[in-house]
Design a protein around this motif. Structure first.
Motif, short mmCIF file in Angstrom:
data_model
loop_
_atom_site.label_atom_id
_atom_site.label_comp_id
_atom_site.label_asym_id
_atom_site.label_seq_id
_atom_site.Cartn_x
_atom_site.Cartn_y
_atom_site.Cartn_z
N GLU A 29 0.86 -1.18 0.00
CA GLU A 29 0.00 0.00 0.00
C GLU A 29 0.89 1.23 0.00
N ALA A 31 2.19 4.54 1.15
CA ALA A 31 2.10 5.31 2.38
C ALA A 31 2.02 6.80 2.08
N THR A 32 1.35 7.55 2.95
CA THR A 32 1.30 9.01 2.86
C THR A 32 1.65 9.59 4.24
N ASP A 35 -1.49 9.79 6.54
CA ASP A 35 -2.01 8.56 7.13
C ASP A 35 -0.98 7.70 7.84
N HIS A 36 0.30 7.93 7.54
CA HIS A 36 1.33 7.03 8.06
C HIS A 36 2.53 7.78 8.62
N ASP A 37 2.29 8.95 9.20
CA ASP A 37 3.39 9.66 9.84
C ASP A 37 3.87 8.84 11.04
N ALA A 42 3.69 2.71 16.92
CA ALA A 42 2.94 2.42 15.70
C ALA A 42 3.53 1.22 14.97
N TYR A 44 3.82 -0.49 11.09
CA TYR A 44 3.66 -0.23 9.66
C TYR A 44 3.92 -1.53 8.92
N LEU A 47 3.92 -1.48 3.55
CA LEU A 47 3.74 -0.12 3.06
C LEU A 47 4.92 0.28 2.18
N PHE A 49 6.97 3.47 1.32
CA PHE A 49 7.29 4.85 1.67
C PHE A 49 8.14 5.43 0.54
N PHE A 64 8.39 -1.77 11.64
CA PHE A 64 8.20 -1.79 10.19
C PHE A 64 8.35 -3.23 9.73
N CYS A 67 8.17 -3.58 4.57
CA CYS A 67 8.01 -2.26 3.97
C CYS A 67 9.13 -1.99 2.98
#
Length: 232
Positions: A29, A31-32, A35-37, A42, A44, A47, A49, A64, A67
């Motif tokens: 997906e 990442a932005t 939405d994914h700061d 967290a 992840y 994703l 990046f 992570f 990713c």
């Protein structure tokens, strides 16, 4: 080449093998920042990046998994207690990133800017770092298991008290790098620049390519107070 199970070697680590490659995700997906700061604790997963600005952040205990990080700026970010599993980094900016008690497992980093990186008191296992700029980086008290540095600039890097028994350095510039009190039995150096390294007496048990011995012998002689005289 796929890795296979091996009996423990004489240095207490599994016998030498290539790092295991990251496991690729079935899909990624995008990442932005919205939405994914980066945020504390967290996670992840899967994703991409791509070309994001995540510099100057601070986030503790982030994870992570699977990713891909490409062209993203993480410079000056602090990630204490981070865990990276099955990740790929390409053309990323990790300059002056600081991470304590953090780990990388099955990670590849290529053509990344990592000047001044601090990965202290951490762990790297099955990691390949190629064609990266790592000058002035610090890996103090970090353990390396099945880790390869290839074609990297590691000038003035700090490996004090690191466990390098599972590390290999190939075609790397290690000029003035510091190895004081490092554990290095089984570490391998091939075609590396070793001029001015510190803590050379910690290299007991390391394997050094024949072509690197001339420079290393001068460094060792200096550490032992031996004066080398030129022939008349």
């Amino acid at each position: 080449m796929s890795a296979r199970s091996t009996r423990p070697g004489s240095n207490g680590f599994p016998a030498r093998r290539d790092p295991v490659a990251p496991k690729p995700p079935s899909a990624l997906e995008l990442a932005t920042v919205e939405d994914h700061d980066l945020a504390d604790e967290a996670t992840y997963r899967r994703l991409a990046f791509f070309d994001l600005d995540l510099s100057g952040r601070r986030a503790d205990s982030v994870e992570f998994t699977q990713c891909r990080v490409k062209g993203t700026d993480l410079s000056g970010t602090q990630l204490d207690g981070a865990r990276l599993d099955d990740c790929l980094f390409e053309h990323a900016n990790l300059a002056n990133l600081r991470a304590e008690k953090s780990s990388m497992f099955r990670v590849r980093l290529s053509t990344a800017r990592m000047t001044g990186l601090h990965w202290v008191n951490g762990a790297l296992r099955d990691v390949t770092i190629s064609d990266c700029r790592l000058d002035l980086s610090s890996f103090r008290f970090t353990a390396f298991q099945h880790v390869v540095f290839q074609g990297c600039n590691l000038g003035q890097a700090d490996f004090q008290n690191a466990d390098l028994r599972g590390a290999s350095f190939v075609d790397c510039d290690l000029t003035s790098a510091q190895f004081s009190h490092a554990r290095m039995a089984g570490a391998r150096f091939t075609n590396c620049a070793l001029a001015g390294i510190g803590g050379v007496t910690s290299m007991s048990g390391a394997a050094v390519a024949r072509q690197d011995l001339v420079t290393l012998s001068h460094v060792l002689a200096g550490a032992l107070g031996i004066r080398i005289e030129e022939d008349d």
